[in-house]
Design an enzyme around this catalytic site. Structure first.
Site, short mmCIF file in Angstrom:
data_model
loop_
_atom_site.label_atom_id
_atom_site.label_comp_id
_atom_site.label_asym_id
_atom_site.label_seq_id
_atom_site.Cartn_x
_atom_site.Cartn_y
_atom_site.Cartn_z
N CYS A 196 16.07 45.83 -138.08
CA CYS A 196 14.76 45.44 -138.65
C CYS A 196 14.81 44.05 -139.25
O CYS A 196 13.86 43.60 -139.87
CB CYS A 196 14.30 46.46 -139.68
SG CYS A 196 15.59 46.93 -140.82
O1 LIG Z 1 20.77 48.80 -139.69
C1 LIG Z 1 19.93 49.06 -138.79
O2 LIG Z 1 19.92 48.49 -137.70
C2 LIG Z 1 18.91 50.12 -139.06
C3 LIG Z 1 18.07 49.78 -140.16
SE1 LIG Z 1 16.79 48.46 -139.76
#
Ligand SMILES: O=C(O)CC[SeH]
Length: 425
Positions: free
Chosen positions: A374
């Site tokens: 994210c």
């Molecule tokens: O760490 C990740 O990719 C998942 C949460 Se955005």
């Protein structure tokens, strides 16, 4: 005729046609049993769980069984579990609830949760958190702070441990502190945070007149569940966030409140049809809840096996990195006195010109990331920089997170592709 580097990555993709997925901290595939449970529920438990006839009762039973499995997974009771749409909702719910609890008196007088301290000055609820939280905690608190709804102290993780210092967390407590929220494990470095120690010290803390009577304790356990054992009572938290798609379950989640309405207050932030005991309305997503329950059941049965396998593969990866690249790499998040998730390796190729994102663009079969999914992938991870990784090193980082099915052969293939990228660059 394709330019050399494109033809090379294209030819690499052709050579190693098998994709190697190494981003299990971003999300996991659904376990086959989970898919079966979802499919079965879609077919057989489509009724409205609030309906009192057979179709509704079948759905209600599926939900109740799933709730028990989710509770078992984190050492909680069935009544402690409230299904949500996922980790973001669960985290937002807990933080918004804490705002209400800051001044909330229990109208029924059944539970002495009134936190109001009688100081004359304008009282503003105060939160304590780390500086490496997931955005669904960080950005909520950023917003509350920016809009003067709450004060927030972001305790920086130590650059020598990658974790917050318990004494620094305790030193941040003020008369208006209403909640401490620290993630159980970081999604980029894998470093485990001292949640249990924080909870123990806070529970031993004496509060005085003019201070909040209770400091609520929350942890976002999204990245830890399914990789290590997680037990709410052992941790000592009041609230815990559960995220299905991190442990081979569907994209829903749950908020765990330990012994709700007796030990831990629960307040709704959504209002509607009265589902989830009036605390989280909305007609239940029965098939996804069934899937979450099955994923939780698998974790209950196999988490030690999962943990051992992931640790073996991750440690093999890091041994191979050391052997093949020697001084040319830096493992971020590996600290002598800190524990890490068994599946996570954050590595910077410090003697390469290429940035992490560039490396991955030239290694099409290596499905890893430079950091949280994210977060933008075209800049150095602020989590790494907050952990003390120099920006120049953070630019060259890859986050490699292995899963239950990842093999040493997968690692060999991925490293072979990375080596050929470096030879071509
Ligand atoms: O760490 C990740 O990719 C998942 C949460 Se955005």
């Amino acid at each position: 005729k394709l330019p050399k580097r494109v033809s090379n990555s294209a030819s690499r993709a052709k050579q190693s046609s098998k994709m190697v997925y190494l981003d299990y901290n971003a999300t996991t595939p659904l376990a086959p049993d989970v898919i079966d449970a979802i499919t079965e529920s879609l077919k057989e438990a489509w009724g409205n769980p609030s309906s009192s006839y057979t179709a509704g009762l079948k759905a209600k039973k599926v939900i109740s069984e799933a709730r028990q499995h989710v509770a078992n997974m984190v050492g909680a009771s069935e009544n402690d579990i409230f299904f949500t749409s996922g980790g973001t909702e669960s985290n937002n719910w807990v933080l918004q609830m804490a705002l209400q609890l800051f001044d909330w008196y229990d109208p029924a007088g059944e539970m002495p949760v009134s936190n109001a301290c009688k100081s004359e000055s304008r009282r503003v609820p105060h939160f304590i958190t780390s500086n490496v939280e997931h955005d669904s905690v960080k950005l909520v608190l950023d917003h509350l702070k920016k809009t003067n709804i709450a004060d927030v102290t972001y305790v920086p993780v130590s650059h020598s441990t990658g974790a917050v210092d318990v004494d620094e967390v305790m030193a941040a407590i003020t008369p208006n502190t209403v909640m401490i929220t620290v993630m159980l494990a970081n999604n980029e470095t894998g470093v485990l945070q001292p949640v249990k120690e924080i909870c123990r010290k806070v529970r031993d803390l004496k509060r005085h007149e003019g201070e909040t009577k209770r400091i609520y304790l929350h942890t976002d356990a999204a990245q830890a569940i399914g990789k290590i054992g997680v037990d709410v009572k052992d941790l000592g938290v009041d609230y815990l966030t559960i995220v299905g798609h991190k442990f081979y379950g569907p994209r829903i989640g749950a908020m765990c409140a330990v012994n709700p309405l007796k030990d831990t207050p629960v307040l709704p932030v959504l209002f509607g049809g009265g589902q989830e005991r009036n605390f989280r309305p909305g007609t239940e997503n029965t098939p996804m809840i069934a899937g979450l329950g099955k994923a939780a059941e698998l974790v209950c049965k196999n988490v030690n096996t999962y943990q051992a396998h992931m640790a073996d593969v991750r440690n093999y990866l890091e041994a191979q990195l050391e052997e093949k690249f020697g001084e040319g790499i830096c493992i971020n998040g590996k600290f002598p006195t800190s524990d890490r998730l068994p599946n996570t390796c954050n590595v910077s190729f410090i003697d390469q010109k290429l940035k992490g994102g560039e490396i991955l663009s030239k290694a099409p079969s290596v499905q890893a990331s430079v950091g949280a999914a994210c977060h933008a992938q075209d800049r150095p991870s602020h989590i790494l920089i907050s952990t003390g990784v120099p920006e120049s090193v953070a630019w060259k980082a890859l986050r490699i997170s292995v899963g239950r099915e990842t093999t040493r052969d997968d690692i060999d293939q991925a490293l072979q592709e990375l080596q050929s990228v470096f030879q071509d660059s």
